[in-house]
Design an enzyme around this catalytic site. Sequence first.
Site, PDB file in Angstrom:
ATOM      1  N   ASP A  79     -66.902  23.544  57.839  1.00 48.36           N
ATOM      2  CA  ASP A  79     -66.184  22.823  58.876  1.00 48.36           C
ATOM      3  C   ASP A  79     -66.475  23.421  60.257  1.00 48.36           C
ATOM      4  O   ASP A  79     -66.452  24.637  60.425  1.00 48.36           O
ATOM      5  CB  ASP A  79     -64.681  22.948  58.561  1.00 48.36           C
ATOM      6  CG  ASP A  79     -63.820  22.041  59.407  1.00 48.36           C
ATOM      7  OD1 ASP A  79     -63.929  20.817  59.262  1.00 48.36           O
ATOM      8  OD2 ASP A  79     -63.014  22.562  60.211  1.00 48.36           O
ATOM      9  N   GLU A 106     -71.224  21.077  59.086  1.00 43.87           N
ATOM     10  CA  GLU A 106     -70.628  20.036  59.922  1.00 43.87           C
ATOM     11  C   GLU A 106     -70.751  20.539  61.349  1.00 43.87           C
ATOM     12  O   GLU A 106     -69.989  21.392  61.798  1.00 43.87           O
ATOM     13  CB  GLU A 106     -69.151  19.809  59.599  1.00 43.87           C
ATOM     14  CG  GLU A 106     -68.620  18.596  60.370  1.00 43.87           C
ATOM     15  CD  GLU A 106     -67.259  18.776  61.044  1.00 43.87           C
ATOM     16  OE1 GLU A 106     -66.663  17.764  61.415  1.00 43.87           O
ATOM     17  OE2 GLU A 106     -66.810  19.917  61.216  1.00 43.87           O
TER      18      GLU A 106
HETATM   19  C1  GLC Z   1     -63.627  18.939  61.182  1.00 45.82           C
HETATM   20  C2  GLC Z   1     -62.945  18.085  60.161  1.00 45.82           C
HETATM   21  C3  GLC Z   1     -61.770  17.429  60.801  1.00 45.82           C
HETATM   22  C4  GLC Z   1     -60.821  18.501  61.292  1.00 45.82           C
HETATM   23  C5  GLC Z   1     -61.529  19.469  62.213  1.00 45.82           C
HETATM   24  C6  GLC Z   1     -60.717  20.707  62.435  1.00 45.82           C
HETATM   25  O1  GLC Z   1     -64.170  18.206  62.200  1.00 45.82           O
HETATM   26  O2  GLC Z   1     -63.849  17.179  59.616  1.00 45.82           O
HETATM   27  O3  GLC Z   1     -61.115  16.557  59.928  1.00 45.82           O
HETATM   28  O4  GLC Z   1     -59.760  17.912  61.979  1.00 45.82           O
HETATM   29  O5  GLC Z   1     -62.742  19.905  61.676  1.00 45.82           O
HETATM   30  O6  GLC Z   1     -60.719  21.501  61.288  1.00 45.82           O
END
Ligand code: GLC
Length: 590
Positions: free
Chosen positions: A252, A314
């Site tokens: 994340d 991500e």
């Molecule tokens: C990422 C997740 C999202 C979350 C953010 C903070 O972007 O996909 O859902 O709110 O991180 O952890």
Amino acid sequence: MNRPRRPGHTDGDRRPFRHPHPTVRLDTWEKALNSNANHQDGPSDPATGWWTRAVIYQIYPRSFADSNGDGIGDLPGITARLDHLVELGVDAVWLSPFYPSPQADAGYDVADYRDVDPLFGSLADADRLIAEAHARGLRVIVDLVPNHTSSAHEWFTAALAAAPGSPERDRYVFRDGRGPDGAQPPNDWQSVFGGPAWTRVTGPDGRPGQWYLHLFDTGQPDLNWDNPEVRAEFLDVLRFWLDRGVDGFRVDVAHGLIKQADLADWQEPQEILSGQEVDKPRPPMWDQDGVHEIYRDWRRVLDGYPGERILVAEAWVEPAERLARYVRPDEMHQAFNFEYLLAAWTAPAQYAVITRSLEATDAVDAPTTWVLSNHDVVRHASRLGLPVGGRRPNGIGIGDPQPDAALGLRRARAATLLMLALPGSAYLYQGEELGLPEHTTMPDEARQDPTWARSGHTERGRDGCRVPIPWEADAPSYGFGPTDASWLPQPPVWAEHALDRQRDVPGSTYELYRTALRLRRAYRLAEGPLEWLATGDEVLSFRNGALTVLTNFGDAAVPLPAGGELVHASAPLDEDGAVPTDVTVWVRTA
Ligand code: GLC
Ligand code: CA
């Protein structure tokens, strides 16, 4: 917890997807290749590793399947529905967080990285899920949230109780405020969810004290990744889940861990959904060079385990060359391709993003990935029903311009067939195989995403793509669970999208996906290479192995690629056998 009653059930159209469907023939050699047995141990090989060609299905545990009727999906619910994923034909699942959490951001605020929230089950349930998935040839990827913990994490509680300058505070980003009494935040950074990225704490003496950084919600304090204790902790968390048998981690906010040392002001607004534009300077909180050292350390841990375990970034990073740095040979295995997700539905835009993506990942020998939907964006069946080139909304609600549902679904089906024909690895988000739209008329009182409140009710946020999914049209909560309870309200249109209304129905979106995944494997589409045949303003066409793929973005129908046999199409051809607007076809030409 919010448990709205199930919305009024409508009968809907019992055959909403019925139309003639092109015949699909599988040769014997294709049948031989068409197996789910893709699960072997071996060294992590960038040329042949399972992840280089995998279709990975994202499960959002809150909204997939509820085993105990409390309105919240859970791990036993997922385990009970694994056969659906086998039937669909995916290779792996990625589970959004299920760890103990106050749920300030739907579990992306983790209070304990080594346990399961009772809301979702227990560690034993997680073990069972992993074992049952493996028994079916499905790999399991879990979500790791290293940029921030929950404010309920024991480290943060200790930090609040400790003095400024203490080792406890040094695990997070605490600073004195600016201005005479330190009453101003340390810098001007904005939270991704809106409002300032700093919150002032009350000192142990009851007086206003320091400020802590949270790039997301106040309940998500950012960790200090310059602190060796933080690094050691996460290496241990990796091992904890690797020892339990997981096949990898979706990381994340992978571009956020290291901040520019001086925490310099940054006048720009903050948005989770916008990548950094190519011609702008890099923001001091994202994509700092120091993050890569962290992932090299992690890679060494994964490589020490048997089997092929993977890391997926991500990282909302542009341009593609910058993103490719996360998947260099000694770092992560994959990164989500958000530039692709964000690309407009036009032939030139799709051509540009596909070629750029392939080039950038080829340069570092990593597989390209493709994705159209996830739990943070408007579902593509609705997004593509909005005017092309318009502003991409962060959520849609009552009073907002509404997408054209039929056009959106038509384009979504075409986009999916285009995506699944591209070389590399693809990500699907639960419910897209049912053609689910965004819930675009959800009552605002039902919303749970912190974005809605923190933006001062200007951004509706992400609840509309997180609605519990429909399995059986006539069951309570559309089969999501044994009762009517659903943590977000399900719209009446869920009945016609339910799995039992689509399974074995020719032309349904579910059957479209199933066939596409079967053919993708049989024709080895993930392996490529891709050779462009037409790259004009209206038509995109390429060859991938024995298949010719064509998408018609123009206003007029175009001829089917000559000399081949139609094996799949996102909608029926017209009476003359031509490919209509917003349709993708797969034609066997060799
Ligand atoms: C990422 C997740 C999202 C979350 C953010 C903070 O972007 O996909 O859902 O709110 O991180 O952890
Ligand atoms: Ca439950």
